[in-house]
Design an enzyme around this catalytic site. Structure first.
Site, mmCIF file in Angstrom:
data_model
loop_
_atom_site.group_PDB
_atom_site.id
_atom_site.type_symbol
_atom_site.label_atom_id
_atom_site.label_comp_id
_atom_site.label_asym_id
_atom_site.label_seq_id
_atom_site.Cartn_x
_atom_site.Cartn_y
_atom_site.Cartn_z
ATOM 1 N N TYR A 156 41.893 81.821 72.671
ATOM 2 C CA TYR A 156 41.482 82.031 74.065
ATOM 3 C C TYR A 156 41.855 80.810 74.926
ATOM 4 C CZ TYR A 156 38.157 85.584 72.176
ATOM 5 O OH TYR A 156 37.561 86.646 71.558
ATOM 6 N N SER A 174 40.182 76.583 66.608
ATOM 7 C CA SER A 174 39.509 76.272 65.336
ATOM 8 C C SER A 174 40.135 77.072 64.200
ATOM 9 C CB SER A 174 38.022 76.604 65.415
ATOM 10 O OG SER A 174 37.416 75.867 66.443
ATOM 11 N N GLU A 224 30.352 86.798 68.515
ATOM 12 C CA GLU A 224 30.491 85.370 68.231
ATOM 13 C C GLU A 224 29.185 84.629 68.492
ATOM 14 O OE1 GLU A 224 33.801 83.484 70.216
ATOM 15 O OE2 GLU A 224 33.371 81.536 69.294
ATOM 16 N N THR A 229 30.075 77.533 77.564
ATOM 17 C CA THR A 229 29.179 76.374 77.715
ATOM 18 C C THR A 229 27.756 76.821 78.109
ATOM 19 O OG1 THR A 229 29.653 76.090 80.065
ATOM 20 C CG2 THR A 229 31.126 74.950 78.522
HETATM 21 C C1 LIG Z 1 34.208 72.487 68.469
HETATM 22 C C2 LIG Z 1 34.882 73.471 69.384
HETATM 23 C C3 LIG Z 1 35.595 74.527 68.842
HETATM 24 C C4 LIG Z 1 36.279 75.403 69.699
HETATM 25 N N1 LIG Z 1 36.996 76.428 69.125
HETATM 26 C C5 LIG Z 1 37.711 77.236 69.920
HETATM 27 C C6 LIG Z 1 38.524 78.274 69.360
HETATM 28 O O1 LIG Z 1 38.556 78.460 68.148
HETATM 29 N N2 LIG Z 1 39.271 79.027 70.174
HETATM 30 C C7 LIG Z 1 39.256 78.857 71.532
HETATM 31 O O2 LIG Z 1 39.942 79.606 72.218
HETATM 32 N N3 LIG Z 1 38.493 77.892 72.111
HETATM 33 C C8 LIG Z 1 37.731 77.082 71.334
HETATM 34 N N4 LIG Z 1 36.969 76.092 71.903
HETATM 35 C C9 LIG Z 1 37.064 75.849 73.342
HETATM 36 C C10 LIG Z 1 35.827 76.250 74.117
HETATM 37 O O3 LIG Z 1 35.703 77.643 74.161
HETATM 38 C C11 LIG Z 1 35.961 75.617 75.515
HETATM 39 O O4 LIG Z 1 35.915 74.219 75.354
HETATM 40 C C12 LIG Z 1 34.857 76.070 76.438
HETATM 41 O O5 LIG Z 1 34.993 77.420 76.758
HETATM 42 C C13 LIG Z 1 34.822 75.228 77.746
HETATM 43 O O6 LIG Z 1 36.077 75.169 78.326
HETATM 44 P P1 LIG Z 1 36.733 73.785 78.779
HETATM 45 O O7 LIG Z 1 36.633 72.853 77.612
HETATM 46 O O8 LIG Z 1 38.088 74.085 79.322
HETATM 47 O O9 LIG Z 1 35.803 73.208 79.912
HETATM 48 P P2 LIG Z 1 35.753 73.670 81.432
HETATM 49 O O10 LIG Z 1 35.787 75.169 81.497
HETATM 50 O O11 LIG Z 1 36.782 72.916 82.187
HETATM 51 O O12 LIG Z 1 34.306 73.187 81.844
HETATM 52 C C14 LIG Z 1 34.018 71.831 82.219
HETATM 53 C C15 LIG Z 1 32.580 71.771 82.727
HETATM 54 O O13 LIG Z 1 32.427 72.609 83.887
HETATM 55 C C16 LIG Z 1 31.368 73.548 83.675
HETATM 56 N N5 LIG Z 1 31.688 74.848 84.244
HETATM 57 C C17 LIG Z 1 32.877 75.503 84.179
HETATM 58 N N6 LIG Z 1 32.776 76.704 84.783
HETATM 59 C C18 LIG Z 1 31.505 76.831 85.225
HETATM 60 C C19 LIG Z 1 30.790 77.845 85.920
HETATM 61 N N7 LIG Z 1 31.358 78.995 86.259
HETATM 62 N N8 LIG Z 1 29.477 77.609 86.219
HETATM 63 C C20 LIG Z 1 28.865 76.430 85.877
HETATM 64 N N9 LIG Z 1 29.509 75.430 85.225
HETATM 65 C C21 LIG Z 1 30.803 75.620 84.900
HETATM 66 C C22 LIG Z 1 31.269 73.692 82.170
HETATM 67 O O14 LIG Z 1 30.006 74.145 81.772
HETATM 68 C C23 LIG Z 1 31.560 72.275 81.700
HETATM 69 O O15 LIG Z 1 30.401 71.485 81.752
HETATM 70 C C24 LIG Z 1 36.249 75.222 71.094
HETATM 71 C C25 LIG Z 1 35.507 74.153 71.640
HETATM 72 C C26 LIG Z 1 34.832 73.294 70.800
HETATM 73 C C27 LIG Z 1 34.048 72.164 71.424
#
Ligand SMILES: Cc1cc2nc3c(=O)[nH]c(=O)nc-3n(C[C@H](O)[C@H](O)[C@H](O)COP(=O)(O)OP(=O)(O)OC[C@H]3O[C@@H](n4cnc5c(N)ncnc54)[C@H](O)[C@@H]3O)c2cc1C
Length: 398
Positions: free
Chosen positions: A136, A169, A252, A380
């Protein structure tokens, strides 16, 4: 009101307990890494345990336990509660209960895919022969999956995929990507995206390792360069991938591994009963007792959310609100518990795995870092609160 398990469910739990005792290696407790609701120490993600996990999956598959939650017409037992029991027991033993393919891909395919796809994929998934990774997130699209850039262009019998995924992951130990790609860039938000299964061995795929906060290679960045994907690998309808993603996320978010919470609490209780600080047993310290009692209560709460979500799924409901509450509460509790455990262990809690003086084999040190990941992965905490505010409280969308 009856919150009890049926006799059949209780007997299933006993069967899983026996299975775990018989199948896990004698030194498993020493080796197994897993902090409750952490995403960076997921059992079964480490390369070191790949062979063991592959064999375990086949054994679980033989018993029909990888497909328990699926509808019976696809070899399942129609019981998400039983699936949750399996996950509860296995996570107590810090053992992998399944895989992305069985816990997320399989049930979603059973709901949205064509009959042909169900016939081709579900039996192999149920037998434990395949592993998926979730494709994703992208460098600029995490919470907002509607802004992904990975393109899949229609080309005869295939789609041709170009783009990059990140935080993938287990991509390095999986067989197929459960890939979200843009198939119609001109479509309105939340449309024009499609889920497809992409063979990891396809020419044009490059998987590069990323080390997580715990120093473990659990996730990767994955590059797609003119990768051909047969159209028959599309899950559900073209351009309606968002619907499948929302459904897949319900599955999930259910699997927070509540047994692992009880396990670490049991270990902390045992630790304070046998450890002295300044000549006094920790178990006699009022602050320590209060903190552990609070954790016991919160673990009961998260268990309540857990069983309710699984039960609602068995009633045919899509518990989007409940699974968000479970995910939010469970992963935030993972952080609180890590903080409490660190306070109880004191400075020794900073000692890492491998140090002979590290209390509880360094698990708390590892968990303190891994617990950061829980409130981020699978949506998140802020995103979950947004879902609860709109779907639960009826507040306007922002
Ligand atoms: C250990 C781990 C394993 C993972 N494994 C996978 C995987 O297997 N496959 C995969 O596809 N992804 C994976 N992820 C990614 C994970 O799904 C994303 O990190 C997560 O969805 C957040 O996206 P971002 O890191 O781009 O942060 P961003 O989306 O940029 O968010 C940054 C900050 O802004 C806040 N924010 C963003 N949008 C909003 C909103 N609409 N309202 C309020 N606050 C908001 C967030 O809460 C966060 O605090 C993994 C992440 C981790 C930490």
């Amino acid at each position: 009101m009856n919150f009890d398990f049926s006799e059949e469910e209780r007997s299933f739990r006993r069967e899983v307990e026996e299975f775990a005792k018989a199948e896990l290696p004698p030194d498993w407790d020493e080796k197994a890494l897993y902090w409750p609701a952490g995403y960076g120490t997921l059992p079964g993600l480490e390369e070191e345990f790949k062979e063991f996990h592959d064999e375990l999956l086949l054994k679980l598959g033989k018993r029909g336990w990888l497909s328990i939650g699926w509808p019976s017409e696809y070899g399942g037992m129609n019981s998400m509660v039983k699936h949750a029991i399996l996950d509860d027991v296995m996570s107590y033993h810090r053992a992998p209960p399944g895989d992305v393919s069985t816990a997320i891909g399989g049930p979603t395919i059973a709901k949205v895919a064509s009959d042909e796809m169900k016939r081709e994929w579900l039996p192999r998934i149920a037998r434990g022969e395949l592993r998926f990774w979730l494709g994703y997130s992208e460098p600029n699209a995490g919470s907002d999956l509607a802004s992904i850039k990975t393109r899949a262009v229609d080309d005869g019998d295939d789609f041709v995929v170009n783009g990059q995924k990140i935080w993938s992951s287990g991509a390095h130990i999986a067989d197929y990507a459960w890939l979200l790609a843009k198939t119609d860039p001109g479509a309105p938000k939340y449309r024009g995206e499609t889920i497809m299964l992409v063979d990891n061995r396809s020419p044009g795929i490059t998987i590069r390792p990323l080390e997580n906060i715990c120093g473990i290679h659990s996730f990767n960045e994955v590059f797609f360069d003119d990768v051909r994907v047969p159209k028959k690998n599309v899950v559900g309808n073209v351009n309606q991938g968002f619907y499948s993603v929302m459904l897949a996320l319900q599955y999930e978010r259910l699997f927070v591994g509540v047994g692992a919470f009880r396990r670490i609490l049991d270990e902390l209780v045992a630790y304070v009963k046998e450890t002295k600080s300044n000549g006094r047993l920790l178990a006699d310290d009022a602050l320590v007792r209060n903190k552990l009692a609070s954790m016991a209560i919160e673990i009961e709460v998260v268990s309540g959310f857990y069983w309710r979500t699984a039960w609602l799924m068995d009633q045919g409901t899509i518990p989007d609100l409940e699974s968000s509450m479970l995910k939010l509460f469970g992963t935030e509790l993972s952080r609180t518990l890590a903080g409490v455990a660190m306070e109880i262990l004191g400075p020794a809690g900073q000692l890492k795995r491998g140090s002979k003086w590290a209390p509880l084999r360094g698990l708390v040190n590892l968990g303190y870092m891994d617990s950061v990941s829980g409130p981020i992965g699978a949506g998140t905490s802020e995103v979950q609160r947004g879902i609860i505010a709109t779907r639960g409280l009826g507040l306007p969308r922002k």
